[in-house]
Design an enzyme around this catalytic site. Structure first.
Site, PDB file in Angstrom:
ATOM      1  N   TYR A   1      -7.456  -2.194 -56.727  1.00  0.00           N
ATOM      2  CA  TYR A   1      -7.830  -3.652 -56.687  1.00  0.00           C
ATOM      3  C   TYR A   1      -6.721  -4.108 -55.807  1.00  0.00           C
ATOM      4  O   TYR A   1      -7.137  -4.866 -54.826  1.00  0.00           O
ATOM      5  CB  TYR A   1      -7.402  -4.231 -57.946  1.00  0.00           C
ATOM      6  CG  TYR A   1      -7.955  -5.668 -58.088  1.00  0.00           C
ATOM      7  CD1 TYR A   1      -9.203  -6.081 -58.041  1.00  0.00           C
ATOM      8  CD2 TYR A   1      -7.030  -6.542 -58.181  1.00  0.00           C
ATOM      9  CE1 TYR A   1      -9.727  -7.419 -58.187  1.00  0.00           C
ATOM     10  CE2 TYR A   1      -7.304  -8.231 -58.254  1.00  0.00           C
ATOM     11  CZ  TYR A   1      -8.811  -8.255 -58.137  1.00  0.00           C
ATOM     12  OH  TYR A   1      -9.099  -9.500 -58.116  1.00  0.00           O
TER      13      TYR A   1
ATOM     14  N   LYS B   1      -7.865  -6.161 -52.197  1.00  0.00           N
ATOM     15  CA  LYS B   1      -7.586  -7.623 -51.780  1.00  0.00           C
ATOM     16  C   LYS B   1      -6.483  -7.538 -50.742  1.00  0.00           C
ATOM     17  O   LYS B   1      -6.490  -8.607 -49.952  1.00  0.00           O
ATOM     18  CB  LYS B   1      -7.017  -8.205 -53.090  1.00  0.00           C
ATOM     19  CG  LYS B   1      -8.142  -8.274 -54.252  1.00  0.00           C
ATOM     20  CD  LYS B   1      -9.435  -8.968 -53.823  1.00  0.00           C
ATOM     21  CE  LYS B   1     -10.362  -9.170 -55.039  1.00  0.00           C
ATOM     22  NZ  LYS B   1     -11.504 -10.055 -54.466  1.00  0.00           N
TER      23      LYS B   1
END
Length: 246
Positions: A154, A158
C-alpha cells in the site's frame, strides 16, 4: 463551491471518502459520474444524492481493465460532451508484513491503486488536452509519505501515486490541466473501523490534533483542488492528516 456546468468522474464512489467527494461535487451542481465495482452500494450511494442540485450517473468499472476504462470515457463523452474533473479515489489494501506478503497481494494493491490511477488519468488527459482545461486529484496517503509497518504494498502504491501526480502536473501544465494529490491520514472509514483497538491507539498517538479525520475533512480538500479557486496550484501533495506526517 460552484461546480455548475462541470462533469466530474469519481472512482471508488460507493462509500467512504469517494462518496463524500461525490456528494460535495453534486451539492456544487456538478454532473457526477460515480464509478465503483460494488453495484448495490453504488446504487444506494447515488440514491442518497438524489436531492442535490447536481446530476448523478453510475458506472460499474474495474479501473485495472484498460478496455473498460476507455469505454467509460467514450460513454461519458457521449452523455455529457466533456470531462472537467477526475478524482482517482479507488483503492484497496492487502496488509501484511513484508516477509509474509504474497506476490498476489502485492500485485493486487499495485494494480488497483497505481495502475488504475494511471489508466483513468491517461484517458481523462486525452479529453482534457483537447479541451485545454481540467482538474485531476489523486488520493494518495500518509503511508506513501512516511511508510507504515504491514503496508509495504500500500505504501509503495501511494508513494507511486505521489510521483505520478508530479509528472502528470509537469506534462499537462501547458494545456491548463492541474494535477494534485491529497494524502489522507487516519480517517474514520469502514477500512479503519475494523482495526484492533491497539492499532487505533498507536495511530492516534502519532496525530498532533489528537483525533481521527472524517471523510468530509478529505472531501473538502479534494474539492478545493478540483475547483476554479485552485487554478494556480499543480503538482502538490496536500496532507489531510492532523499533522501526522509533519
Amino acid at each position: 463551491m460552484n461546480f455548475q456546468g462541470k462533469t466530474a468522474i469519481v472512482t471508488g464512489a460507493a462509500r467512504g471518502i469517494g462518496l463524500a467527494i461525490a456528494r460535495r461535487l453534486a451539492e456544487g451542481g456538478a454532473t457526477v459520474i460515480m464509478v465503483d465495482l460494488l453495484e448495490q452500494a453504488l446504487q444506494e450511494a447515488a440514491a442518497s444524492l438524489a436531492q442535490t442540485p447536481g446530476t448523478v450517473h453510475t458506472f460499474m468499472l474495474n479501473v485495472t481493465d484498460e478496455q473498460a476504462v476507455e469505454k467509460l470515457f467514450d460513454q461519458v463523452l457521449a452523455k455529457t460532451g466533456q470531462v472537467d474533473i477526475l478524482i482517482n479515489n479507488a483503492g484497496i489494501t492487502r496488509d501484511g508484513l513484508l516477509v509474509a506478503m504474497s506476490t498476489d497481494d502485492w500485485d493486487a494493491v499495485l494494480n488497483v491503486n497505481l495502475k488504475g490511477t494511471f489508466l483513468m488519468t491517461k484517458y481523462a488527459c486525452r479529453i482534457m488536452m483537447r479541451q485545454r482545461s481540467g482538474r485531476i486529484v489523486n488520493i494518495a496517503s500518509v503511508s506513501g509519505l512516511m511508510g507504515n509497518p504491514g503496508q509495504a504494498n500500500y505504501s509503495a502504491s501511494k508513494a507511486g501515486v505521489v510521483g505520478f501526480t508530479k509528472t502528470v502536473a509537469r506534462e499537462m501544465a501547458g494545456r491548463n490541466i492541474c494535477c494534485n494529490a491529497v494524502a489522507p491520514g487516519f480517517i474514520d472509514t469502514e477500512m479503519t473501523r475494523v482495526l484492533p483497538d491497539k492499532a487505533k491507539e498507536r495511530a492516534l498517538s502519532l496525530i498532533p490534533l489528537g483525533r481521527m479525520g472524517t471523510v468530509d475533512d478529505v472531501a473538502a480538500a479534494v474539492c478545493f483542488l478540483a475547483s476554479d479557486q485552485a487554478a494556480y496550484i499543480t503538482g502538490q501533495v496536500l496532507a489531510v492528516d492532523g499533522g501526522m506526517a509533519m
